[in-house]
Design a protein around this motif. Structure first.
Motif, PDB file in Angstrom:
ATOM      1  N   ARG A 139       4.493  20.964  -8.335  1.00 41.41           N
ATOM      2  CA  ARG A 139       4.957  20.212  -9.358  1.00 41.41           C
ATOM      3  C   ARG A 139       5.625  19.065  -8.758  1.00 41.41           C
ATOM      4  NH1 ARG A 139       7.689  19.124 -13.930  1.00 41.41           N
ATOM      5  NH2 ARG A 139      10.018  19.098 -13.922  1.00 41.41           N
ATOM      6  N   GLU A 140       6.307  19.307  -7.593  1.00 41.57           N
ATOM      7  CA  GLU A 140       6.927  18.306  -6.715  1.00 41.57           C
ATOM      8  C   GLU A 140       6.077  17.312  -6.402  1.00 41.57           C
ATOM      9  OE1 GLU A 140       7.137  21.527  -6.067  1.00 41.57           O
ATOM     10  OE2 GLU A 140       9.018  21.875  -6.553  1.00 41.57           O
ATOM     11  N   ASN A 194       0.926  -1.280  -0.098  1.00 42.92           N
ATOM     12  CA  ASN A 194      -0.203  -0.071  -0.058  1.00 42.92           C
ATOM     13  C   ASN A 194       0.709   1.240  -0.046  1.00 42.92           C
ATOM     14  OD1 ASN A 194      -1.959   1.944   0.209  1.00 42.92           O
ATOM     15  ND2 ASN A 194      -2.822   1.108   2.049  1.00 42.92           N
ATOM     16  N   ILE A 195       0.879   1.885  -1.187  1.00 40.63           N
ATOM     17  CA  ILE A 195       1.945   3.015  -1.360  1.00 40.63           C
ATOM     18  C   ILE A 195       1.075   4.360  -1.264  1.00 40.63           C
ATOM     19  CG2 ILE A 195       3.271   4.440  -3.086  1.00 40.63           C
ATOM     20  CD1 ILE A 195       4.152   1.306  -4.014  1.00 40.63           C
ATOM     21  N   MET A 196       1.236   5.240  -0.389  1.00 40.11           N
ATOM     22  CA  MET A 196       0.586   6.335  -0.261  1.00 40.11           C
ATOM     23  C   MET A 196       1.669   7.810  -0.761  1.00 40.11           C
ATOM     24  SD  MET A 196      -0.560   8.535   3.258  1.00 40.11           S
ATOM     25  CE  MET A 196       0.805   9.470   3.578  1.00 40.11           C
ATOM     26  N   VAL A 197       0.649   8.515  -1.539  1.00 37.18           N
ATOM     27  CA  VAL A 197       1.546   9.424  -2.429  1.00 37.18           C
ATOM     28  C   VAL A 197       0.654  10.679  -1.657  1.00 37.18           C
ATOM     29  CG1 VAL A 197       1.941  10.957  -4.407  1.00 37.18           C
ATOM     30  CG2 VAL A 197       2.005   8.429  -4.254  1.00 37.18           C
ATOM     31  N   ALA A 198       1.392  11.690  -1.167  1.00 34.68           N
ATOM     32  CA  ALA A 198       1.050  12.973  -0.739  1.00 34.68           C
ATOM     33  C   ALA A 198       0.980  13.997  -1.821  1.00 34.68           C
ATOM     34  CB  ALA A 198       1.590  13.350   0.453  1.00 34.68           C
ATOM     35  N   PHE A 202       3.819  12.026  -7.664  1.00 31.52           N
ATOM     36  CA  PHE A 202       2.475  10.915  -7.814  1.00 31.52           C
ATOM     37  C   PHE A 202       3.028  10.172  -9.180  1.00 31.52           C
ATOM     38  CE2 PHE A 202      -1.127  10.724 -10.865  1.00 31.52           C
ATOM     39  CZ  PHE A 202      -1.865   9.943  -9.964  1.00 31.52           C
ATOM     40  N   VAL A 203       3.606  10.599 -10.146  1.00 31.12           N
ATOM     41  CA  VAL A 203       4.136   9.631 -11.033  1.00 31.12           C
ATOM     42  C   VAL A 203       5.107   8.442 -10.723  1.00 31.12           C
ATOM     43  CG1 VAL A 203       5.761   9.555 -13.070  1.00 31.12           C
ATOM     44  CG2 VAL A 203       4.004  11.471 -12.803  1.00 31.12           C
ATOM     45  N   LYS A 204       6.253   8.669  -9.671  1.00 26.55           N
ATOM     46  CA  LYS A 204       6.848   7.844  -9.022  1.00 26.55           C
ATOM     47  C   LYS A 204       5.837   6.861  -8.019  1.00 26.55           C
ATOM     48  CE  LYS A 204      11.386   9.732  -8.911  1.00 26.55           C
ATOM     49  NZ  LYS A 204      12.538   9.031  -9.023  1.00 26.55           N
ATOM     50  N   GLY A 205       4.816   7.384  -7.552  1.00 23.47           N
ATOM     51  CA  GLY A 205       4.044   6.350  -6.766  1.00 23.47           C
ATOM     52  C   GLY A 205       3.357   5.331  -7.765  1.00 23.47           C
ATOM     53  N   LEU A 219       4.602   2.607   2.607  1.00 21.82           N
ATOM     54  CA  LEU A 219       5.541   3.379   1.685  1.00 21.82           C
ATOM     55  C   LEU A 219       4.833   4.795   1.741  1.00 21.82           C
ATOM     56  CD1 LEU A 219       8.277   4.062   0.348  1.00 21.82           C
ATOM     57  CD2 LEU A 219       7.062   2.998  -1.803  1.00 21.82           C
ATOM     58  N   ILE A 220       5.682   5.611   1.804  1.00 22.07           N
ATOM     59  CA  ILE A 220       4.921   7.332   1.654  1.00 22.07           C
ATOM     60  C   ILE A 220       5.986   7.909   0.533  1.00 22.07           C
ATOM     61  CG2 ILE A 220       4.527   9.508   2.541  1.00 22.07           C
ATOM     62  CD1 ILE A 220       4.408   7.960   5.443  1.00 22.07           C
ATOM     63  N   LEU A 221       5.178   8.544  -0.398  1.00 22.08           N
ATOM     64  CA  LEU A 221       5.992   9.390  -1.448  1.00 22.08           C
ATOM     65  C   LEU A 221       5.553  10.769  -1.113  1.00 22.08           C
ATOM     66  CD1 LEU A 221       5.854   6.344  -2.727  1.00 22.08           C
ATOM     67  CD2 LEU A 221       6.797   7.599  -4.759  1.00 22.08           C
TER      68      LEU A 221
END
Length: 150
Positions: free
Chosen positions: A16-17, A7-11, A22-25, A109-111
């Motif tokens: 832009r950052e 379960n990968i979380m993207v903030a 998000f793309v890496k997520g 995992l958090i991105l």
């Protein structure tokens, strides 16, 4: 040993950052066959200083956040993901992203996007990614914009 994230979380916040994170997520979720949790926190700390506060402001912020999240979810589905969760919370982004949301949703995992703050600004207010790094119990990936110099 190869780490497999479930379960990968993207903030995300529309910056832009955050978009780079998000793309890496998305790519990480595809590689790991993982759920992608997309989290957006409406920072209410600044709003608390307004003594007479109109509920309409909260409604506008919620509406903007829903539109933003629908856009992120659509992009994730277009990339091939089907297990997607979107979360919109109001409050302090640092604590919500570091512990509350990951703990409640089983994130491993958090991105986050790297902040654009200067060293002086980090000293005064601190960066969210730095706070998350110090307080989260799970792996953290801070995504930097290679084209941006600090």
């Amino acid at each position: 040993m190869i780490q497999k994230y479930e379960n990968i979380m993207v903030a995300v916040d529309g910056s832009r950052e955050a978009d780079l994170a998000f793309v890496k997520g998305i790519n990480s979720a595809l590689r790991n066959q993982a759920r992608l949790t997309i989290a957006h926190v409406i920072d209410t700390r600044a709003l608390q200083s307004v003594s007479t506060f109109d509920a309409e402001v909260y409604e506008e912020l919620q509406a903007e956040a829903k539109k933003l999240m629908a856009n992120y979810e659509e992009k994730a589905r277009a990339a091939g993901l089907s297990d997607i969760v979107t979360i919109i919370e109001m409050g302090n982004p640092k604590t919500l992203l570091a512990t509350d949301i990951p703990d409640a949703n089983g994130v491993d995992l958090i991105l986050v996007g790297a902040t654009g703050l200067t060293a002086f600004e980090r000293l005064l207010i601190g960066s969210s990614s730095e706070y998350i790094l110090r307080h989260t119990k799970v792996d953290l990936l801070v995504v930097r914009d290679k084209d941006k110099t600090m």
